[in-house]
Design a protein around this motif. Structure first.
Motif, PDB file in Angstrom:
ATOM      1  N   ALA A 157     -32.593 -69.747   9.397  1.00  0.00           N
ATOM      2  CA  ALA A 157     -34.233 -69.192   9.084  1.00  0.00           C
ATOM      3  C   ALA A 157     -35.154 -69.095  10.158  1.00  0.00           C
ATOM      4  O   ALA A 157     -35.524 -67.202   9.832  1.00  0.00           O
ATOM      5  CB  ALA A 157     -34.768 -70.753   8.690  1.00  0.00           C
ATOM      6  N   LEU A 158     -35.602 -68.837  11.326  1.00  0.00           N
ATOM      7  CA  LEU A 158     -35.861 -68.130  12.216  1.00  0.00           C
ATOM      8  C   LEU A 158     -35.065 -66.521  12.610  1.00  0.00           C
ATOM      9  O   LEU A 158     -36.292 -65.961  12.811  1.00  0.00           O
ATOM     10  CB  LEU A 158     -36.125 -68.579  13.304  1.00  0.00           C
ATOM     11  CG  LEU A 158     -36.021 -70.633  13.743  1.00  0.00           C
ATOM     12  CD1 LEU A 158     -36.210 -71.121  15.249  1.00  0.00           C
ATOM     13  CD2 LEU A 158     -38.484 -69.721  13.884  1.00  0.00           C
ATOM     14  N   THR A 159     -33.780 -66.609  12.737  1.00  0.00           N
ATOM     15  CA  THR A 159     -33.465 -65.319  12.903  1.00  0.00           C
ATOM     16  C   THR A 159     -33.805 -64.245  11.792  1.00  0.00           C
ATOM     17  O   THR A 159     -34.290 -63.361  11.680  1.00  0.00           O
ATOM     18  CB  THR A 159     -31.866 -65.109  12.985  1.00  0.00           C
ATOM     19  OG1 THR A 159     -31.573 -65.957  13.777  1.00  0.00           O
ATOM     20  CG2 THR A 159     -31.254 -63.642  12.824  1.00  0.00           C
ATOM     21  N   SER A 160     -33.679 -64.990  10.490  1.00  0.00           N
ATOM     22  CA  SER A 160     -33.883 -64.211   8.833  1.00  0.00           C
ATOM     23  C   SER A 160     -35.512 -63.748   9.312  1.00  0.00           C
ATOM     24  O   SER A 160     -36.040 -62.616   9.094  1.00  0.00           O
ATOM     25  CB  SER A 160     -34.111 -64.877   8.048  1.00  0.00           C
ATOM     26  OG  SER A 160     -34.403 -63.717   6.835  1.00  0.00           O
ATOM     27  N   GLY A 161     -36.878 -65.013   9.484  1.00  0.00           N
ATOM     28  CA  GLY A 161     -38.302 -64.738   9.742  1.00  0.00           C
ATOM     29  C   GLY A 161     -37.967 -63.340  10.683  1.00  0.00           C
ATOM     30  O   GLY A 161     -39.902 -62.562  10.299  1.00  0.00           O
ATOM     31  N   LEU A 162     -37.431 -63.445  11.847  1.00  0.00           N
ATOM     32  CA  LEU A 162     -37.976 -62.610  13.268  1.00  0.00           C
ATOM     33  C   LEU A 162     -37.410 -61.130  12.692  1.00  0.00           C
ATOM     34  O   LEU A 162     -38.008 -60.342  12.623  1.00  0.00           O
ATOM     35  CB  LEU A 162     -36.993 -63.125  14.187  1.00  0.00           C
ATOM     36  CG  LEU A 162     -37.337 -64.216  15.057  1.00  0.00           C
ATOM     37  CD1 LEU A 162     -36.480 -64.261  16.016  1.00  0.00           C
ATOM     38  CD2 LEU A 162     -38.799 -64.102  15.532  1.00  0.00           C
ATOM     39  N   TRP A 163     -35.776 -60.935  11.717  1.00  0.00           N
ATOM     40  CA  TRP A 163     -35.917 -59.752  11.502  1.00  0.00           C
ATOM     41  C   TRP A 163     -37.000 -59.077  10.429  1.00  0.00           C
ATOM     42  O   TRP A 163     -37.588 -58.133  10.159  1.00  0.00           O
ATOM     43  CB  TRP A 163     -35.406 -60.041  10.790  1.00  0.00           C
ATOM     44  CG  TRP A 163     -34.237 -58.927   9.747  1.00  0.00           C
ATOM     45  CD1 TRP A 163     -34.436 -58.066   8.035  1.00  0.00           C
ATOM     46  CD2 TRP A 163     -33.368 -57.698   9.673  1.00  0.00           C
ATOM     47  NE1 TRP A 163     -34.399 -56.940   8.094  1.00  0.00           N
ATOM     48  CE2 TRP A 163     -33.132 -56.484   8.695  1.00  0.00           C
ATOM     49  CE3 TRP A 163     -32.521 -57.224  11.160  1.00  0.00           C
ATOM     50  CZ2 TRP A 163     -32.272 -55.871   9.131  1.00  0.00           C
ATOM     51  CZ3 TRP A 163     -31.653 -56.723  11.243  1.00  0.00           C
ATOM     52  CH2 TRP A 163     -32.081 -55.578  10.227  1.00  0.00           C
ATOM     53  N   VAL A 164     -38.306 -59.789   9.477  1.00  0.00           N
ATOM     54  CA  VAL A 164     -38.730 -59.790   8.041  1.00  0.00           C
ATOM     55  C   VAL A 164     -39.665 -59.143   9.358  1.00  0.00           C
ATOM     56  O   VAL A 164     -40.385 -57.872   8.422  1.00  0.00           O
ATOM     57  CB  VAL A 164     -38.715 -60.869   7.754  1.00  0.00           C
ATOM     58  CG1 VAL A 164     -39.867 -60.743   6.481  1.00  0.00           C
ATOM     59  CG2 VAL A 164     -38.061 -61.460   6.516  1.00  0.00           C
ATOM     60  N   GLY A 166     -39.953 -58.106  12.183  1.00  0.00           N
ATOM     61  CA  GLY A 166     -39.950 -56.669  13.450  1.00  0.00           C
ATOM     62  C   GLY A 166     -39.593 -57.032  15.158  1.00  0.00           C
ATOM     63  O   GLY A 166     -39.260 -56.230  15.738  1.00  0.00           O
ATOM     64  N   TRP A 167     -39.279 -58.632  15.287  1.00  0.00           N
ATOM     65  CA  TRP A 167     -39.449 -59.282  16.304  1.00  0.00           C
ATOM     66  C   TRP A 167     -37.903 -59.472  16.357  1.00  0.00           C
ATOM     67  O   TRP A 167     -37.795 -59.881  17.751  1.00  0.00           O
ATOM     68  CB  TRP A 167     -40.378 -60.051  16.666  1.00  0.00           C
ATOM     69  CG  TRP A 167     -41.834 -59.647  16.266  1.00  0.00           C
ATOM     70  CD1 TRP A 167     -42.044 -58.468  16.637  1.00  0.00           C
ATOM     71  CD2 TRP A 167     -42.532 -61.019  16.806  1.00  0.00           C
ATOM     72  NE1 TRP A 167     -43.761 -58.455  16.131  1.00  0.00           N
ATOM     73  CE2 TRP A 167     -43.613 -59.804  16.437  1.00  0.00           C
ATOM     74  CE3 TRP A 167     -42.558 -62.262  16.782  1.00  0.00           C
ATOM     75  CZ2 TRP A 167     -45.007 -60.639  16.499  1.00  0.00           C
ATOM     76  CZ3 TRP A 167     -44.140 -62.534  17.326  1.00  0.00           C
ATOM     77  CH2 TRP A 167     -45.278 -61.769  17.226  1.00  0.00           C
ATOM     78  N   LEU A 168     -36.751 -59.166  15.679  1.00  0.00           N
ATOM     79  CA  LEU A 168     -35.549 -59.775  16.320  1.00  0.00           C
ATOM     80  C   LEU A 168     -34.782 -59.191  17.180  1.00  0.00           C
ATOM     81  O   LEU A 168     -34.039 -57.489  16.898  1.00  0.00           O
ATOM     82  CB  LEU A 168     -34.499 -59.920  14.858  1.00  0.00           C
ATOM     83  CG  LEU A 168     -33.131 -60.156  15.127  1.00  0.00           C
ATOM     84  CD1 LEU A 168     -33.602 -61.449  15.393  1.00  0.00           C
ATOM     85  CD2 LEU A 168     -32.148 -60.015  13.478  1.00  0.00           C
ATOM     86  N   ASN A 169     -34.419 -59.351  18.456  1.00  0.00           N
ATOM     87  CA  ASN A 169     -33.957 -58.025  19.424  1.00  0.00           C
ATOM     88  C   ASN A 169     -32.943 -58.634  19.976  1.00  0.00           C
ATOM     89  O   ASN A 169     -32.867 -60.433  20.352  1.00  0.00           O
ATOM     90  CB  ASN A 169     -34.673 -57.766  20.489  1.00  0.00           C
ATOM     91  CG  ASN A 169     -35.549 -58.731  20.749  1.00  0.00           C
ATOM     92  OD1 ASN A 169     -34.902 -59.436  21.778  1.00  0.00           O
ATOM     93  ND2 ASN A 169     -37.411 -58.711  20.688  1.00  0.00           N
ATOM     94  N   PRO A 170     -32.430 -58.525  21.252  1.00  0.00           N
ATOM     95  CA  PRO A 170     -31.066 -59.087  21.471  1.00  0.00           C
ATOM     96  C   PRO A 170     -31.958 -60.274  22.582  1.00  0.00           C
ATOM     97  O   PRO A 170     -31.229 -61.890  22.439  1.00  0.00           O
ATOM     98  CB  PRO A 170     -30.198 -57.935  22.909  1.00  0.00           C
ATOM     99  CG  PRO A 170     -31.218 -56.385  23.026  1.00  0.00           C
ATOM    100  CD  PRO A 170     -31.704 -56.735  21.141  1.00  0.00           C
ATOM    101  N   VAL A 171     -33.009 -60.465  22.807  1.00  0.00           N
ATOM    102  CA  VAL A 171     -33.774 -61.643  23.533  1.00  0.00           C
ATOM    103  C   VAL A 171     -34.372 -62.655  22.335  1.00  0.00           C
ATOM    104  O   VAL A 171     -34.236 -63.315  23.037  1.00  0.00           O
ATOM    105  CB  VAL A 171     -34.872 -61.084  24.217  1.00  0.00           C
ATOM    106  CG1 VAL A 171     -35.846 -62.176  24.839  1.00  0.00           C
ATOM    107  CG2 VAL A 171     -34.919 -59.592  25.476  1.00  0.00           C
ATOM    108  N   THR A 172     -35.100 -62.264  22.036  1.00  0.00           N
ATOM    109  CA  THR A 172     -35.060 -63.076  20.183  1.00  0.00           C
ATOM    110  C   THR A 172     -33.721 -63.614  19.866  1.00  0.00           C
ATOM    111  O   THR A 172     -33.863 -65.071  19.680  1.00  0.00           O
ATOM    112  CB  THR A 172     -36.553 -62.425  19.754  1.00  0.00           C
ATOM    113  OG1 THR A 172     -35.243 -61.621  18.856  1.00  0.00           O
ATOM    114  CG2 THR A 172     -37.549 -62.261  20.447  1.00  0.00           C
ATOM    115  N   GLY A 173     -32.766 -63.708  19.786  1.00  0.00           N
ATOM    116  CA  GLY A 173     -31.268 -63.646  19.064  1.00  0.00           C
ATOM    117  C   GLY A 173     -30.962 -64.749  19.985  1.00  0.00           C
ATOM    118  O   GLY A 173     -30.714 -66.085  19.155  1.00  0.00           O
ATOM    119  N   THR A 174     -30.818 -64.057  21.180  1.00  0.00           N
ATOM    120  CA  THR A 174     -30.619 -65.169  22.048  1.00  0.00           C
ATOM    121  C   THR A 174     -31.283 -66.228  21.859  1.00  0.00           C
ATOM    122  O   THR A 174     -30.739 -67.799  22.482  1.00  0.00           O
ATOM    123  CB  THR A 174     -30.280 -64.229  23.762  1.00  0.00           C
ATOM    124  OG1 THR A 174     -29.584 -63.475  23.756  1.00  0.00           O
ATOM    125  CG2 THR A 174     -29.849 -64.593  24.477  1.00  0.00           C
ATOM    126  N   ALA A 175     -32.489 -66.264  22.472  1.00  0.00           N
ATOM    127  CA  ALA A 175     -33.666 -67.232  22.575  1.00  0.00           C
ATOM    128  C   ALA A 175     -33.514 -68.598  21.111  1.00  0.00           C
ATOM    129  O   ALA A 175     -33.385 -69.300  21.325  1.00  0.00           O
ATOM    130  CB  ALA A 175     -34.904 -66.994  22.069  1.00  0.00           C
TER     131      ALA A 175
END
Length: 205
Positions: A157-164, A166-175
């Motif tokens: 859910a966090l991954t999907s929300g960050l994508w929506v 525009g904040w999903l990147n290698p750093v946030t995905g790894t977090a």
């Protein structure tokens, strides 16, 4: 994306090979179980997305992590003497990585945010279910000891929300993956439990 996907395959494949060692399977059984858990969740996801041949069958590179995992367990590079604990650690790593990469794959295929999160969850838990069923074990997703599906669900859910947003990147995905991994391991260490289906303990006939 490919690197995280391959890492997820490797972590899950190690858990499958460790379970094969725990159940005294031969090396062929170890390869089969490592491949099943490492690639199974992604295959299920790709079949649901219906974008042709699953990634695991398109590129031979996806076969490398299971082979490396089997060799690592065979030569005792990991804590084979503490099979269950080591298995759970690698299983948690695969769970954390796949809930992110599975969701991202679905999003990139054009799926909606909610559907992608559900497919990310399916990718994360699917291979583990196949591994445990084939090995005649109770699947971890149904084991009340330690939270399993919940961290993966939150991570997807966090991954999907960050994508929506525009904040999903290698750093946030790894977090996100780190949070899922930490939550799973901590739940095992602290003995956290998911409430039973009956709500009052073991049901009576």
């Amino acid at each position: 994306m490919l690197l995280l996907d391959l890492l997820g395959v490797f972590f899950f494949a190690v858990s499958g090979s460790l379970l094969a060692a725990r159940r005294d399977f031969d090396v062929v059984g170890s390869v089969m179980l490592a491949s099943l858990v490492g690639l199974g969740g992604g295959v299920i996801r790709d079949v649901v997305i219906d974008q042709g041949v699953p990634k695991a069958f398109q590129s031979p590179i996806y076969l490398v992590p299971p082979v490396l995992a089997v060799l690592a367990v065979y030569f005792h590079l990991f804590g084979v003497r503490r099979l269950r604990r080591t298995l759970m650690i690698f299983d948690a790593g695969g769970l954390a990585l796949f809930c992110v990469t599975g969701t991202l794959t679905a999003l990139e295929s054009g799926m909606g945010a909610v559907t992608s999160a559900l497919l990310g969850l399916t990718t994360a838990v699917g291979g583990g279910i196949l591994r445990d069923v084939v090995s005649n074990e109770i699947p971890q997703v149904f084991n009340p000891r330690g939270v399993y599906a919940i961290p993966a669900m939150v991570g997807a859910a966090l991954t999907s929300g960050l994508w929506v947003i525009g904040w999903l990147n290698p750093v946030t995905g790894t977090a996100v993956a780190a949070v899922v991994f930490g939550t799973r391991v901590l739940s095992l260490r602290l003995g956290l439990r998911v409430p039973l289906a009956s709500g009052i303990g073991r049901s009576r006939p």
